[in-house]
Enzyme design. Sequence first.
Site, PDB file in Angstrom:
ATOM      1  N   ASN A 153      36.894  37.993  44.253  1.00 31.43           N
ATOM      2  CA  ASN A 153      36.199  37.926  42.956  1.00 31.43           C
ATOM      3  C   ASN A 153      35.967  39.294  42.310  1.00 31.43           C
ATOM      4  O   ASN A 153      35.817  39.398  41.097  1.00 31.43           O
ATOM      5  CB  ASN A 153      34.887  37.145  43.074  1.00 31.43           C
ATOM      6  CG  ASN A 153      33.945  37.695  44.115  1.00 31.43           C
ATOM      7  OD1 ASN A 153      34.348  38.435  45.008  1.00 31.43           O
ATOM      8  ND2 ASN A 153      32.681  37.350  44.018  1.00 31.43           N
TER       9      ASN A 153
ATOM     10  N   GLU B 122      27.966  41.152  53.608  1.00 34.57           N
ATOM     11  CA  GLU B 122      27.399  40.695  52.336  1.00 34.57           C
ATOM     12  C   GLU B 122      27.920  39.282  52.146  1.00 34.57           C
ATOM     13  O   GLU B 122      29.096  39.072  51.860  1.00 34.57           O
ATOM     14  CB  GLU B 122      27.832  41.631  51.202  1.00 34.57           C
ATOM     15  CG  GLU B 122      27.050  41.418  49.928  1.00 34.57           C
ATOM     16  CD  GLU B 122      27.804  40.565  48.937  1.00 34.57           C
ATOM     17  OE1 GLU B 122      27.432  39.376  48.807  1.00 34.57           O
ATOM     18  OE2 GLU B 122      28.739  41.061  48.312  1.00 34.57           O
TER      19      GLU B 122
ATOM     20  N   CYS C 279      28.578  36.550  43.879  1.00 32.12           N
ATOM     21  CA  CYS C 279      27.596  36.259  44.925  1.00 32.12           C
ATOM     22  C   CYS C 279      26.160  36.394  44.422  1.00 32.12           C
ATOM     23  O   CYS C 279      25.260  35.762  44.955  1.00 32.12           O
ATOM     24  CB  CYS C 279      27.826  37.157  46.127  1.00 32.12           C
ATOM     25  SG  CYS C 279      27.871  38.911  45.715  1.00 32.12           S
TER      26      CYS C 279
ATOM     27  N   GLU D  95      25.328  48.143  51.122  1.00 35.62           N
ATOM     28  CA  GLU D  95      26.427  48.877  50.511  1.00 35.62           C
ATOM     29  C   GLU D  95      25.886  49.568  49.271  1.00 35.62           C
ATOM     30  O   GLU D  95      24.981  49.065  48.609  1.00 35.62           O
ATOM     31  CB  GLU D  95      27.569  47.937  50.136  1.00 35.62           C
ATOM     32  CG  GLU D  95      28.233  47.295  51.335  1.00 35.62           C
ATOM     33  CD  GLU D  95      29.394  46.394  50.961  1.00 35.62           C
ATOM     34  OE1 GLU D  95      30.170  46.061  51.861  1.00 35.62           O
ATOM     35  OE2 GLU D  95      29.516  46.028  49.780  1.00 35.62           O
TER      36      GLU D  95
END
Length: 474
Positions: free
Chosen positions: A146, A244, A278, A453
């Site tokens: 994505n 993640e 997400c 991150e």
Amino acid sequence: MLYINGQWRKAKSGSTLEVYNPATGEVIDSVASGGREETEEAIQAAKEAFKTWKKATGQERGQYLAHVASLMREKKDEIAETITKEMGKPLPHAEREVAGAINYVDWYAEEAKRVYGETIPASHSDKHLMLLRQPVGVAAAITPWNFPASMITRKIAPAIAAGCTVVLKPAPSTPLSAIKVFECFHEAGLPKGVANLVIGPAEDIGNVLTKSPDVRKLTFTGSTQVGKMLLKESADTVKKVSMELGGHAPFIVFEDADLEAAIQGVLGTKFVNSGQTCISTNRIYVAESIAEEFGQKLAEQAAQLKVGNGLEEGVDVGPLINKQAVEKVESHVADAVRQNGKVLCGGKRYDEGKGSFYEPTVINYAHDDMKISTEETFGPVAPIYTFKDEEEVIERANHDSYGLAAYCFTNDLGRGYRMMAELEYGIVGINDPAPIVAQAPFGGIKESGMGKEGGRSGLLEYLEEKFVSVGTGK
């Protein structure tokens, strides 16, 4: 092509992987498809390169990254067009992704010089205590489709800055963007073996990465289900892991909020990337007194969003990644309608020939028993729930499993601080639907992930702490 030990190459088996444009259903290219053997070679190349790369100064590593960022700027239009062709997002959105990807490289080019240790006050006069931070070793990165460029640099840039070497496995549906990014690493003259690219079947490549004792760090972005599997597979070698994973973000609108700002916030967090994000809004909680007005206005503006091929001018919402994604969205909408949800706009496929399109959809009268309330839809569907008071919405917004991102709109300063404290999410946007920046940590809690991150935290994920005690003799 695969990129192993500083060289572009085909798979030994000669296997290839076809890449499709989700807006047209047409094959746009084919790439080499490697497997276990190529992955092992990439790991060994990274292991060998680590022996010297870990000794490079932070300034040297930063200079390489700065050169990569410069090359990405030169190729930004080319990279953005590639993103749009292979995953569908409108070209302006792809351009923003490329800008974000470059931001991560820029940030860590600077942070490479700031891998600091610590001096610890000693409890005895004949000792000197230190804390060293050193690169963990070979890092394996598995990235999603994505955000096929920015997810790569968000993982690789801090790894390289820290002194690690990397083996990257991109999503099989979007390998072309990864190749474009690696072309920049190659042209920047990065020493061979520091960054390696292996494209191919997830099971074959992933199994080698998780089982190999030479891989000391695994970073993954994707579904919670796959993340749990990778964690189990990594347990035998006790790797350092950051993940993640899935999200189910609540978006809370109080009666005192700036209504138009909140609506624009939902449009930005729900329909950008066709909801395939997400941190995309999944549940919109609106105070009862303003819910009808909010729903009407949101539906009016969502209905005006232009759906189509991301390469066409003026398109706001591109296709979903494939037909299976469309079918999942359809099942969630159908379930909501069966349970008395009212579709205010959209609610069906958008006919674009062979493309995987679904209309921007707003559903009123959503409730907590619907599939859309507990499963990640990953599509352009915005369900609206109502609530009576702050206590109720906090309890409902906090999900048992997910804890990635949450949004809240209110003009009450005290309430904003209370929501900041009570929402159980790794990222909280108060009157801010776009909180993600290169210099700040990104990551979730609960089953939405572990580790961070971005920012200083993202660099620390690739470093090990070593305590040293030196006896001075006096």
